[in-house]
Design a protein around this motif. Structure first.
Motif, PDB file in Angstrom:
ATOM      1  N   THR B  83      21.148  29.307 -29.066  1.00  0.00           N
ATOM      2  CA  THR B  83      20.336  28.553 -28.098  1.00  0.00           C
ATOM      3  C   THR B  83      19.047  29.315 -27.779  1.00  0.00           C
ATOM      4  N   HIS B  86      16.787  29.070 -30.773  1.00  0.00           N
ATOM      5  CA  HIS B  86      16.210  27.731 -30.806  1.00  0.00           C
ATOM      6  C   HIS B  86      14.975  27.651 -29.896  1.00  0.00           C
ATOM      7  N   GLN B  87      15.127  28.138 -28.672  1.00  0.00           N
ATOM      8  CA  GLN B  87      14.028  28.077 -27.691  1.00  0.00           C
ATOM      9  C   GLN B  87      12.848  28.936 -28.132  1.00  0.00           C
ATOM     10  N   LYS B  90      10.966  27.218 -30.929  1.00  0.00           N
ATOM     11  CA  LYS B  90      10.165  26.123 -30.343  1.00  0.00           C
ATOM     12  C   LYS B  90       8.901  26.674 -29.674  1.00  0.00           C
ATOM     13  N   SER B 105      17.375  28.118 -39.626  1.00  0.00           N
ATOM     14  CA  SER B 105      17.361  26.639 -39.536  1.00  0.00           C
ATOM     15  C   SER B 105      16.065  26.096 -38.942  1.00  0.00           C
ATOM     16  N   ALA B 106      14.975  26.822 -39.127  1.00  0.00           N
ATOM     17  CA  ALA B 106      13.693  26.391 -38.555  1.00  0.00           C
ATOM     18  C   ALA B 106      13.245  25.056 -39.152  1.00  0.00           C
ATOM     19  N   ILE B 109      14.891  22.711 -36.699  1.00  0.00           N
ATOM     20  CA  ILE B 109      14.434  22.913 -35.314  1.00  0.00           C
ATOM     21  C   ILE B 109      12.991  22.432 -35.136  1.00  0.00           C
ATOM     22  N   HIS B 160      23.546  25.872 -39.743  1.00  0.00           N
ATOM     23  CA  HIS B 160      22.682  24.734 -40.071  1.00  0.00           C
ATOM     24  C   HIS B 160      23.406  23.420 -39.783  1.00  0.00           C
ATOM     25  N   ILE B 163      23.250  21.545 -36.319  1.00  0.00           N
ATOM     26  CA  ILE B 163      22.089  20.799 -35.821  1.00  0.00           C
ATOM     27  C   ILE B 163      21.495  19.800 -36.807  1.00  0.00           C
ATOM     28  N   SER B 164      22.024  19.731 -38.038  1.00  0.00           N
ATOM     29  CA  SER B 164      21.352  18.887 -39.028  1.00  0.00           C
ATOM     30  C   SER B 164      22.279  17.913 -39.729  1.00  0.00           C
TER      31      SER B 164
END
Lengths: 205, 205
Positions: B83, B86-87, B90, B105-106, B109, B160, B163-164
């Motif tokens: 998490t 991820h932030q 971003k 996993s960019a 994201i 991966h 989220i995908s």
């Protein structure tokens, strides 16, 4: 001798990439020429040959081979045509000229020559759009095109499975996989050609 | 803003390609910098963060999520770190600079920014050789390296999957898949960069 094989999902623009690479690198180009050669050898009609090779009738061949000779006639024809195709592709390589070849599992058939193997693909919406443009019939239904695309891809996958340990489209079987979704085909060709040149340079060391 | 994401099998040379592309296209580069940022945010040790993110402990997360809160502690840590990661990824994009990012996993994201997504892979023998060179220990066993390669790939695939909709390494999720087997890494970087430039040009139309 430098050989480039282009495998491609139906409607992905792979054939155009292959043709353009042959122009850029001044290599011979083979695609439908193979059908003509089979036709000359067998006295069968080119359209019949193409339809039979695309029929996917031989989908269980690799399973039934060695267990039974009770193929439907279509399978026997497809098998005979695949054998002709195999020999013709081999004899092209034996000439010793550089060439690009599109489809026909040439990546596997010509393995001993260490070709540069490309796989071209795109998402379904893009392929449907490209097939519609190509057909010249803007009223043809999406559902029909999608079914045709899936059918032809399936026959490519199946005929590849007969002779290869890699699945058709499995990236491990290719040096480069190019997604054409949303892109013009023309500017992609010199980029793929550069990858091929780097590969041949490396192989010649 | 132009973003290039590099996903790669462990030992395929993907990180080097990413670094070189950033140099060629004069873009910012993110890889271990993300671990440093997580460490600053959480006061956890970078090595612990890396090990937890690579642990593959969260492999059943996407299955158990919503059904139970009884994760092993390791899973909870890994989830918290994912998490944070991820932030941070971003927030890098929100700065608005062009950049290359390796792994994490960019590609998923950062989907909304329409990055150019590359997948780099190679056959196992090549990856073992590259890992041996990198480790600086020529006596390390092939079987050990192979196990480590598989373990790390698995943790990449698993994180991966959370989220995908695409599987890690499924070519449909990438614009270009590059097989580095038998090739020097250095000359591949400008070739991949050219594909990226063609993509950004096409997107800006």
């Amino acid at each position: 001798m430098r050989i480039i094989t282009i495998s491609r999902e139906f409607g992905s623009g792979g054939r155009e990439i292959g043709k353009r690479i042959a122009d850029i690198l001044q290599m011979d180009y083979y695609d439908r020429e193979i059908l003509t050669a089979i036709s000359e050898k067998t006295s069968l009609d080119e359209k019949y040959i193409e339809a039979t090779l695309n029929s996917g009738l031989f989908r269980n061949f690799n399973i039934s081979f060695g267990r039974t000779f009770a193929y439907p006639t279509g399978n026997a024809d497809a098998l005979a045509l695949l054998t002709h195709q195999h020999q013709i592709i081999k004899s092209i390589a034996e000439k010793g000229n550089d060439f690009v070849i599109v489809g026909r599992s040439a990546d596997v058939i010509l393995e001993e020559y260490r070709p540069f193997n490309v796989f071209v693909y795109a998402d379904m919406a893009d392929r449907i759009r490209r097939c519609r443009e190509r057909s010249g019939d803007k009223d043809v239904k999406d559902s029909y095109l999608k079914r045709e695309i899936k059918r032809i891809d399936k026959s490519r996958r199946d005929s590849h499975a007969i002779i290869s340990g890699y699945n058709w489209g499995d990236k491990m079987g290719y040096h480069l996989c190019v997604n054409t979704t949303g892109l013009e085909i023309k500017p992609l060709a010199p980029l793929v050609a550069s990858f091929a040149e780097n590969y041949f340079k490396s192989m010649s060391k």
